[in-house]
Scaffold this active site. Structure first.
Site, PDB file in Angstrom:
ATOM      1  N   HIS A   1      71.811 102.325  22.914  1.00  2.04           N
ATOM      2  CA  HIS A   1      72.131 103.744  22.705  1.00  2.04           C
ATOM      3  C   HIS A   1      71.063 104.464  21.886  1.00  2.04           C
ATOM      4  O   HIS A   1      71.037 105.692  21.867  1.00  2.04           O
ATOM      5  CB  HIS A   1      73.533 103.917  22.096  1.00  2.04           C
ATOM      6  CG  HIS A   1      73.622 103.794  20.611  1.00  2.04           C
ATOM      7  ND1 HIS A   1      74.000 102.634  19.977  1.00  2.04           N
ATOM      8  CD2 HIS A   1      73.397 104.700  19.623  1.00  2.04           C
ATOM      9  CE1 HIS A   1      74.003 102.843  18.669  1.00  2.04           C
ATOM     10  NE2 HIS A   1      73.638 104.081  18.426  1.00  2.04           N
TER      11      HIS A   1
ATOM     12  N   ASP B   1      75.400  96.754  23.965  1.00  9.09           N
ATOM     13  CA  ASP B   1      74.530  97.747  23.320  1.00  9.09           C
ATOM     14  C   ASP B   1      73.352  97.035  22.662  1.00  9.09           C
ATOM     15  O   ASP B   1      73.306  96.838  21.453  1.00  9.09           O
ATOM     16  CB  ASP B   1      75.349  98.537  22.297  1.00  9.09           C
ATOM     17  CG  ASP B   1      74.608  99.739  21.744  1.00  9.09           C
ATOM     18  OD1 ASP B   1      73.578 100.118  22.341  1.00  9.09           O
ATOM     19  OD2 ASP B   1      75.075 100.305  20.735  1.00  9.09           O
TER      20      ASP B   1
ATOM     21  N   SER C   1      71.973 102.457  13.262  1.00  8.65           N
ATOM     22  CA  SER C   1      72.060 101.863  14.595  1.00  8.65           C
ATOM     23  C   SER C   1      70.773 101.160  14.988  1.00  8.65           C
ATOM     24  O   SER C   1      69.676 101.632  14.685  1.00  8.65           O
ATOM     25  CB  SER C   1      72.339 102.947  15.639  1.00  8.65           C
ATOM     26  OG  SER C   1      73.617 103.481  15.488  1.00  8.65           O
TER      27      SER C   1
END
Length: 242
Positions: free
Chosen positions: A44, A93, A191
């Site tokens: 992502h 992910d 992230s």
């Protein structure tokens, strides 16, 4: 990282600042150095972004001071073929960044050590999250790399803790950490970065994927922070890194 403290320089020598160019370069995600030419991140973080608008900085501690660091542009990236874009829970992910120039390893720049196999779920182990993500409810990012020690919980515990959170699916290829006091956790900007666990030295066992936030975008550390479980993807990482 919400509720964290300053890391020491060189404490996580595989930690990268993944930056995006939009006018100027700025921190967007973390990543972990796999080799002099590959880095591990989250799908992502790169989904829909042109590779020439992504770069990584290795050996960085303080965003405002790049002395002693190395910067490499990204010439391409490989997202997981089954990445679940558009779902709240970001299945698979994980991504590999292919660097246009080699990073020289040594000193405060080292390749991450990954789990040896998928036998250890790390539940009950106190691990360390790290990143330059948000430290509070604002968009402000810290100058110095932040860290926090948080225990890993089981998949069942993570699923139970997410009851009532819309779209929050937890799979075996996730690994979750949760602060019992509800004071510390990952946040936007962390992230793609590492979950660092003690296991015969420090291993990168997770890739920061998602957290629960309020409607106003404030990260809620009383919920678990969710990571992609690296040990579930060792074959994929080996096949796609260089």
């Amino acid at each position: 990282v919400i509720g964290g403290t300053n890391a020491s320089p060189g404490e996580f020598p595989w930690q990268l600042s993944q930056q995006r160019q939009s006018g100027s370069w700025s921190h967007s995600c973390g990543a972990s150095l796999l080799s002099s030419t590959s880095a591990l991140s989250a799908s992502h973080c790169v989904d829909g972004v042109l590779p020439n608008n992504i770069r990584v900085i290795a050996g960085l501690w303080q965003q405002s001071d790049t002395s002693g660091t190395q910067t490499a542009n990204v010439d391409s990236y490989t997202m997981h073929e089954n990445y679940g874009a558009g779902t709240a829970s970001y299945s698979n992910d994980i991504a590999i960044l292919h660097l246009a120039t080699s990073i020289s390893l040594g000193g405060n720049i080292q390749a991450a050590v990954l789990p040896a196999n998928n036998n250890n779920d790390y539940a009950g182990t106190t691990c360390v999250i790290s990143g330059w993500g948000r430290t509070d409810g604002t968009n402000n990012l810290p100058d110095i790399l932040q860290k926090s020690s948080i225990p890993v919980i089981t998949t069942a515990q993570c699923t139970a803790a997410m009851v009532g959170v819309g779209g929050a699916n937890i799979w075996d290829n996730h690994i979750c950490v949760q602060d019992p006091a509800g004071n510390t956790g990952a946040c936007n900007g962390d992230s793609g970065g590492p979950l660092n666990c003690p296991d015969g030295g420090t291993r990168v066992v997770g890739v920061t994927s998602w957290v629960v936030s309020s409607g106003l975008g404030t990260c809620l550390p009383d919920y678990p922070s969710v990571y992609t479980r690296v040990s579930a993807y060792l074959g994929w990482i080996g096949d796609n890194s260089r």
